[in-house]
Write an enzyme that holds these catalytic residues in place. Structure first.
Site, mmCIF file in Angstrom:
data_model
loop_
_atom_site.group_PDB
_atom_site.id
_atom_site.type_symbol
_atom_site.label_atom_id
_atom_site.label_comp_id
_atom_site.label_asym_id
_atom_site.label_seq_id
_atom_site.Cartn_x
_atom_site.Cartn_y
_atom_site.Cartn_z
ATOM 1 N N SER A 155 0.851 -1.177 0.000
ATOM 2 C CA SER A 155 0.000 0.000 0.000
ATOM 3 C C SER A 155 0.884 1.223 0.000
ATOM 4 O O SER A 155 2.013 1.185 0.490
ATOM 5 C CB SER A 155 -0.886 -0.011 1.243
ATOM 6 O OG SER A 155 -1.239 1.306 1.628
ATOM 7 N N LYS A 177 -0.118 -3.797 4.790
ATOM 8 C CA LYS A 177 -1.008 -4.355 3.784
ATOM 9 C C LYS A 177 -0.335 -5.356 2.843
ATOM 10 O O LYS A 177 0.806 -5.162 2.447
ATOM 11 C CB LYS A 177 -1.610 -3.227 2.928
ATOM 12 C CG LYS A 177 -2.628 -2.386 3.643
ATOM 13 C CD LYS A 177 -3.871 -3.129 4.109
ATOM 14 C CE LYS A 177 -4.726 -3.618 2.977
ATOM 15 N NZ LYS A 177 -5.413 -2.552 2.268
ATOM 16 N N ARG A 190 -21.334 -6.326 -45.995
ATOM 17 C CA ARG A 190 -20.250 -5.765 -45.159
ATOM 18 C C ARG A 190 -20.884 -4.835 -44.136
ATOM 19 O O ARG A 190 -21.713 -3.999 -44.512
ATOM 20 C CB ARG A 190 -19.247 -4.952 -46.001
ATOM 21 C CG ARG A 190 -18.077 -4.381 -45.212
ATOM 22 C CD ARG A 190 -16.848 -5.290 -45.240
ATOM 23 N NE ARG A 190 -16.266 -5.411 -46.572
ATOM 24 C CZ ARG A 190 -16.494 -6.445 -47.387
ATOM 25 N NH1 ARG A 190 -17.269 -7.449 -47.046
ATOM 26 N NH2 ARG A 190 -15.932 -6.489 -48.581
#
Lengths: 456, 456, 456, 456
Positions: free
Chosen positions: D280, D286, D319
């Site tokens: 983090s 973290k 097309r």
């Protein structure tokens, strides 16, 4: 009954009677009850519950015995349709046979009933799709055959390009439809399986008899036996959605072509006429392409509904929270819309009104520009593709600006005259001479289809 | 009536009684008939048709007089609901007054009736949304206020991050809900307008009185008068979809949070209990988060339905072919699902069970890691952010590996000790000391809401 | 630089140079660095960090100093672009000023940098949209004015319906574009706000100075100050998506109309010519509607991308896992596609080639059927709407079958002759007499626009 | 080169190096050039163009010779990448051999080059998918085997339900992955075919040699020869999208499970650690589940992209206008995201950190409620399922309210004691005794996989 249910007024337009019956509330309840009956029988067969209990349970597994309004109340409370259904079934059985009532839904979980019931509904639905696909395929084959040699303008970017044949156009639709049939066939073994895992997939409530019960259940219902319960592995049902998504895309393409061909300014094909069909509330002359509108609406709606089924696959642990619930109305809706689109296209192609004269006339609309490539290729043999392309591009621009025939302008060009005689130019400007292998391709598509039909 | 219509068993779970009534078949027919009655009156007012004819027409514009099954048949044939409706209405009027019958739907086109009817339905729907949004906003404000100071773990990437307060969490939900209310209000003038253009938008059948009729019609129905007919400019209705799409996203976020908080392993909040609610067909202990499942299912389904409305905007010339038809069931479905999700969240938030003890306990789960940033910031004042971050990151890893408290490990570090006293460390590891401006933010959100409420 | 980046070959077709620059990697990095510089300055202003540190930091916040390849590596590892960016910035600052380096990103979290950076990019993007919308609006107003009285066939369900004017058609496009401008304006205050919440929205790392810092930051960047951090309340950015989704829908409708008008068989309008534009690799005569293809492709893609943004709103707790990440490329893609579609339509409308003679000629294609409603309304005054409708419907069918003029067939009908003189019939069959309030409506739309422009 | 292209910073996170190379601009150009080279050779083989011309052309078909910036300019003008590519190739060939230059792209159309080039790219992509699917399958099989008997809480609706084993959970993932492998295999013959139809599908520019050329071309490139050109029948490429959509759904489910298991409060499994991974910018402790975030983001994005491919199928005539163009970036994006998600899940599963102690501990969290069904089934044998369910439901409620063990409360109940001894109750409350057929199911899944591997 033939009366449309309240809240479903538009179903009469957007889906078929058959698909509505399959995915009606009654149909949903029937699917779950068929599961409960078969589960009881299977458990009796392997000796997990007493045989008379199984019969007592099965005897009450009839949708007519269930009060839909009461079920709805129960669903609102419990969060899924199987819980009130099982509770009501238990009460019904208990009226005559308290012991048997104790064996209702033995060892199973709500999702077992719901998913297996769904598999039963999907089997009926896939049968319906296969039969209407066969109908559409037949109609397209007939058109392709009839119009093998019918020239019309090929159109790219909505501009006339070079001539094609109407048979080739139909063969293109047919070829895609045949692939859709193949996909539906491949789908069946993966999608049409029972769900039987109990609370979290271990069938723990059945002790060590879980697999035996599951196998017997699959046999009872003539559904496949999956390797594992698939409560939160939703690829099986999501694949039903993606397969029908492809089908609807193919139908939408067909409908778009028809809508364009039916324009007042084109007028080459129209949906079959019927009294009152496609009228307007204010314009007396209108004959609206209703079938095309139904298929095109499906082609707008179904892709997003497929994305719902795919998004919903991210289900948590052993039972989903949100994703699973998102499926419940979405997959039926996909089936309903696909069925409606398919039926409309089948009926339309069976009665399609083709105006070959108008096709021919439209080929002349562009003052010969539609054969610019033909002329360029005729010249390319003498001066190379790039130079020929540039020369004819220039001439085409002139033709447009002056409102004259391209053939004329080319005929005045010294370089062109050096390479092509008047006759050769004439030949280049006959659409019938510039159809390439259109006929061969139609034959190819028809032969492949015939072979598959013979094999099936 | 309270009985769910066949085919709509799950409506009891996924939507509200009120929204179902608005978008029922009856509701659709009522909307179109209200248009026809108002049109006749408006035309009489400006002198385009005789006043007695208008009254004779209006007298028959009651949905109860119409046979839904017959309408459905007519829709399947004609391709839209207004054509058979107008035909039936004409016949009903003709029974008593042949002349008046000649003035039914005078100068209008099907889409005028359908779109204006839809606008009437949407007005009722937006009223319902506004009222349930107010309910939800009130409930959230109460939670935010009550729990202004209640600490719980803030979680990022589903990992505990730093402490927050439950009041701040609720204020976040509230703030988003308030923006949704604002969006719904802004939407009304663009969406709630009549459609009145006749066959192709020129109102040619009304000669030069078209604008007068349109203005009178808007007045009759208390709807806005748009600058132009908008038959194929569908941004007005598509914006209803996108606005509700945002609302459902906001509700889905709330429901996801609730579902996560209600996990057995977290247990910080639960949906209100009610007898029989959220049970399982097999597990006696279960209390499933039914409301969250409804809102999350909506959050999976509605985004795709919004995309249908946006895709459908590509409508051809003066009346769409496919796109328009794709709207007919999609917008009602969006309204239904959004209403269901909203009602479930409102009810849930009104009775939410909050377990503040568990919130507190969970803050201790991470051996102090949740206050790693607090410790790092305390150190950063002495050694800079980057170095402090690295030091605490290393210590956090150690804490995890050794299963010890982060505070302890830091306390052993000479560099830490050089900068922070034991007391300072203790202070850093008290969640109540690391809530930043959480309380101010809650006050801010509540004050802003109070101001708006006062102004409204 | 003007060279397209590798991997972005098609950007040259699908978006604009300006939008590509805004959402390039450089643009993304610049946005985050602008945040970091402004954050440092704001923190210095309120006394949270030393002023010289702020200047040292700001001096390094230049995208050119960052190695994109290294950043990419860091992103792959850490999972978001802000982490390696902050790390690199810290290292850059540390080279000259170790103390200042300690204050980089002080108290903020990755998402603060990313979301605020995004808001800065979005401000540039919305400016670009507003300016191109004004351009398009101007072009449409000119067409509407020029062609106020130019009649052409109104078409419903792709069938000729009744006459309209080309001015009215353009006014319809214009009216929708004006609403899109209004939506973009309303969006700005909600979308263009800073994000500043720290790790989980409490700004805890800033102690009690969080709100002061946030306010100063908003001022530095001239962005709004939201009531609360909105890390997982994503309605602000999702609304950018829905607003652009509506815009693209409006552009797609316009492009669909143009593509249909440009068909070889219709030929009423064409995109402006340019050397080499819209050619074919094989057909020398082709002039493909490239602008329409770009806008229509956007109209197919953007709705689904909007649904991604809405689905992504269901973000967890204080930072999303999956949903947030899903936004990062999606919102830029929506902006890019919308910008491309808008620019193509603006350029096309500025140079649109209109063929009024062909419009007139096409009105005659239907043997008078396009005036069937006119005839029916003329009769309706004498025999009521329903009976007149039926009579003309019958005659229309006859006209189609016999390939004759509707007027002729009606003239032979005794009942018609009883009510209408030959002159009256002639009048009914002149398209110029059946334009209703088309002219008034165009004036209305132009006046409304002029008023807004004057007010703006 | 390994440096990420500008504008593609996030690719390093969201996709794989290999997939980026395949779908880079270079990759796209290479695909088209491979087509042009093979076409020339095929035409030479069947005698349509001179052999030396073919060699001269093939000698220039190298992506390195092409200036991407110039190509981009050409694309913006012409509307597709093949036109400027063919023009540039022609010029390159002409430098040495003017005659050969005349045979470049002989008889083909832009879409032939683009679609065949795409098929070549897709072949590489499918190879990559198959190889990473095999890797993932192997990793999952190993987990399933290792943890065949490891009990953990089964969770439904995010509530603990009954015990399962981690092996069964992994086997569920594995089983779905095996079905995805099957789908990819089935897809190949339908998707990996040449496109060769010329301007409008008739190959008219090749006279009667069209089929021969097509067959030779297919051989040159080792791609399938379709029955017909499929310029506007897009089911082949749309099916690539739907197949990958299913795959991503399966990966998303897996990632959701992992993210939930990795929650701080659950802690049963974590992504493999790596220096710097998942950190983090502000919280030192973290370790974010980056791999899960990538797969979950793909699971949010890809379903909508699949809907684009399905919506795009509605292509016009010979097309498409809009639909075809919508595919160009969408299918590559689907491949990129699916590849990224797959690689992340494969790598994660290869190194998954499993905490069996925590799994065991979490089973005790609910005071025995997780074995409520076990207790109910034990009682059901004596008193029927419904009555036992009600009794245990009541006791469960008591346990929750009083914070006591369910076993205790049941032991106090006279009715329970009448049927179950203390030992029987103990047995019911041992998770290891309530795993049903979990072990059998794992064996089943592993055996099925082994069989397929042996067969393959």
């Amino acid at each position: 009954m033939s009366m449309p249910d309240a809240g479903r007024l538009l179903d009469a337009l957007f889906t078929t009677e058959r698909m509505r019956a399959i995915f009606s509330d009654q149909g949903r309840v029937r699917g779950m009850l068929d599961f409960e009956a078969a589960l009881a029988r299977a458990e009796a067969r392997v000796g997990v519950i007493p045989a008379p209990a199984a019969e007592a349970i099965a005897a009450r597994c009839h949708a007519e015995l269930f009060d839909m309004a009461a079920l709805a109340q129960g669903i609102a409370l419990s969060g899924n349709p199987a819980i009130p259904l099982v509770r009501t079934l238990t009460a019904l059985v208990a009226r005559d046979d308290a012991e048997a009532a104790g064996y209702v839904h033995w060892g199973a979980t709500s999702q077992d009933a719901m998913d297996t019931g769904l598999a039963l509904q999907l089997r009926d639905a896939l049968d319906a799709f296969e039969s209407d696909l066969a109908r559409l395929s037949g109609a397209l084959a007939r058109i392709a055959e009839t119009h093998t040699h019918t020239p019309l303008a090929g159109r790219t970017w909505l501009q006339q390009a070079v001539p094609v044949t109407f048979g080739l156009k139909a063969a293109g639709w047919l070829s895609a439809v045949e692939r859709e049939r193949e996909r539906v066939r491949e789908l069946r073994p993966r999608a049409l399986v029972i769900q039987c895992g109990g609370a979290a997939g271990t069938l723990a409530a059945l002790g060590d008899r879980g697999l035996d019960v599951a196998a017997a259940l699959a046999e009872e219902l003539r559904l496949g036996l999956p390797d594992l319960p698939w409560h939160t592995q939703r690829d099986r049902v999501a694949e039903v959605a993606t397969t029908l998504g492809l089908l609807v895309g193919t139908l939408g393409k067909m409908a778009r072509d028809l809508a364009l061909l039916a324009q007042t300014e084109v007028g080459e094909a129209r949906e079959p006429d019927a009294p009152g069909r496609g009228g307007s509330s204010t314009m007396p002359q209108k004959r609206n392409p209703v079938a095309a509108s139904v298929a095109l609406a499906a082609a707008v709606r179904v892709p997003a509904l497929v994305s719902v089924m795919l998004t919903a696959m991210t289900q948590e642990h052993e039972r989903g929270l949100g994703g699973w619930q998102a499926e419940w109305e979405t997959l039926p809706e996909i089936c309903a819309l696909a069925a409606g689109a398919l039926e409309q296209m089948a009926r339309t192609m069976e009665g399609l009104e083709v105006d070959t004269a108008r096709m021919r006339a439209n080929l002349d609309l562009s003052d010969g520009l539609i054969l610019a490539e033909a002329a360029a290729m005729a010249l390319a043999r003498h001066m190379g593709r790039a130079r020929a392309h540039a020369l004819v591009e220039r001439a085409s621009r002139q033709a447009t600006e002056q409102g004259r025939q391209l053939r004329e302008i080319l005929a005045e060009d010294a370089e062109v005259r050096a390479h092509l005689s008047a006759e050769e130019l004439d030949r280049a400007f006959d659409p019938g001479n510039y159809l390439g292998i259109a006929v061969e391709l139609v034959d190819r598509a028809l032969a492949a289809r015939a072979e598959r039909e013979a094999g099936a």
